[in-house]
Scaffold this motif. Structure first.
Motif, PDB file in Angstrom:
ATOM      1  N   THR A  60      -5.656  13.116 -14.262  1.00 30.71           N
ATOM      2  CA  THR A  60      -6.590  13.088 -15.389  1.00 30.71           C
ATOM      3  C   THR A  60      -8.016  13.128 -14.872  1.00 30.71           C
ATOM      4  O   THR A  60      -8.417  12.298 -14.052  1.00 30.71           O
ATOM      5  N   ALA A  61      -8.818  13.974 -15.327  1.00 30.54           N
ATOM      6  CA  ALA A  61     -10.208  14.114 -14.907  1.00 30.54           C
ATOM      7  C   ALA A  61     -11.084  13.104 -15.639  1.00 30.54           C
ATOM      8  O   ALA A  61     -10.800  12.729 -16.773  1.00 30.54           O
ATOM      9  N   ILE A  62     -12.178  12.558 -14.953  1.00 33.54           N
ATOM     10  CA  ILE A  62     -13.122  11.621 -15.570  1.00 33.54           C
ATOM     11  C   ILE A  62     -14.079  12.399 -16.457  1.00 33.54           C
ATOM     12  O   ILE A  62     -14.702  13.363 -16.019  1.00 33.54           O
ATOM     13  N   SER A  63     -14.200  11.905 -17.659  1.00 33.37           N
ATOM     14  CA  SER A  63     -15.054  12.599 -18.612  1.00 33.37           C
ATOM     15  C   SER A  63     -16.519  12.304 -18.333  1.00 33.37           C
ATOM     16  O   SER A  63     -16.854  11.290 -17.715  1.00 33.37           O
ATOM     17  N   PRO A  64     -17.423  13.132 -18.759  1.00 27.94           N
ATOM     18  CA  PRO A  64     -18.871  12.882 -18.585  1.00 27.94           C
ATOM     19  C   PRO A  64     -19.301  11.566 -19.226  1.00 27.94           C
ATOM     20  O   PRO A  64     -20.192  10.884 -18.723  1.00 27.94           O
ATOM     21  N   GLU A  65     -18.670  11.200 -20.353  1.00 26.26           N
ATOM     22  CA  GLU A  65     -19.027   9.942 -21.024  1.00 26.26           C
ATOM     23  C   GLU A  65     -18.685   8.744 -20.137  1.00 26.26           C
ATOM     24  O   GLU A  65     -19.452   7.762 -20.065  1.00 26.26           O
ATOM     25  N   GLN A  66     -17.516   8.820 -19.444  1.00 21.27           N
ATOM     26  CA  GLN A  66     -17.136   7.719 -18.561  1.00 21.27           C
ATOM     27  C   GLN A  66     -18.084   7.609 -17.367  1.00 21.27           C
ATOM     28  O   GLN A  66     -18.444   6.519 -16.944  1.00 21.27           O
ATOM     29  N   ILE A  67     -18.475   8.733 -16.828  1.00 21.54           N
ATOM     30  CA  ILE A  67     -19.431   8.736 -15.714  1.00 21.54           C
ATOM     31  C   ILE A  67     -20.746   8.110 -16.148  1.00 21.54           C
ATOM     32  O   ILE A  67     -21.341   7.281 -15.448  1.00 21.54           O
TER      33      ILE A  67
END
Length: 271
Positions: A60-67
């Motif tokens: 699963t890739a980290i979303s920009p919002e999580q970053i």
């Protein structure tokens, strides 16, 4: 049959017999079986543990919002750490760009309700209110009021400020009241009729000076024959005053009462 023919026939039979004896011996030799070498690839495949390598395509890739959220948390924690350092160094409101209140307020702006930031603000108020109390106890009420104002600028709704303001006010009022009482006691009293005030240092004077101070009382008692009341904090000295007065009056025995009070006074009483 001729002799030559018989010879050749015999030789043919002999050779045929030799070939027949040799063949079984060749066929009777044990035959060695060929042993095949193990395949290295198949052996390592049997001994090596099975490792499941995750398919990177399925991770699963980290979303920009999580970053963005993680970066914001790191910044908030950094602000709180700077605030705690400034607090320990008593940089509460100054310097303007590097003080505890600045960092904690910035952390609360980014994360309202952050426990460590709220605790930091409360700690600043506690320091200022304690300084205010110390200043008030030293009678520096102006500086005390200034510290309380600093505390209000940090958090005007903190109940500790209200409590400390009341304590400082009560302390000041009690001291002012005590000062007024002392002032009234130190003011010279106007003697009423029949009252004679004597100096507190009466018995540090010479004998002649003591008699001179008491003589007006002796003259008045001798004339009116009144009893006397002596108000003096030292009982021994009060009795000595009475003895001096009574010894100077020979016509009658002077009646007297002594009271343990710091009025330093002899009062004549009408019977």
């Amino acid at each position: 049959m001729s002799k030559n023919q018989v010879y050749f026939l015999f030789m043919a039979l002999f050779l045929t017999g030799c070939q027949t004896n040799i063949a079984p011996s060749e066929q009777g030799e044990p035959r060695q079986e060929k042993v095949s070498e193990p395949d290295p690839k198949s052996a390592s495949a049997e001994l090596a543990p099975v490792i499941n390598v995750p398919d990177m395509k399925k991770t699963t890739a980290i979303s920009p919002e999580q970053i963005k959220s993680r970066a914001a948390k790191r910044l908030t924690l950094s602000l709180i750490a700077q605030g705690e350092d400034a607090l320990s160094a008593d940089r509460l409101l100054t310097p303007e760009d590097d003080n505890a209140n600045l960092y904690f307020q910035a952390a609360l702006g980014r994360d309202p309700g952050n426990f460590r930031a709220i605790q930091g603000i409360a700690a600043i108020v506690d320091v200022y209110t304690q300084w205010a109390w110390d200043a008030a106890r030293s009678r520096d009420y102006i500086q005390s009021a200034r510290y309380l104002e600093y505390a209000r600028s940090v958090n005007p709704e903190d109940p500790v400020i209200v409590e400390m303001t009341s304590r400082v006010k009560d302390l000041k009022a009690k001291r002012e009241h005590a000062a007024k009482v002392v002032s009234k006691k130190s003011e010279p009293k106007e003697p009423q009729v029949g009252q004679y005030f004597l100096p507190e240092t009466l018995f540090s004077l010479s004998e002649d000076e003591i008699i001179a101070q008491i003589q007006p009382i002796i003259d008045e008692v001798a004339k009116t024959e009144q009893s006397i009341e002596i108000y003096w904090p030292n009982d021994k000295q009060a009795r000595l005053i009475y003895q001096i007065i009574n010894s100077r009056i020979t016509a009658f025995r002077v009646r007297a009462m002594t009271y343990h009070r710091a009025d330093y006074m002899v009062e004549l009483k009408q019977d």
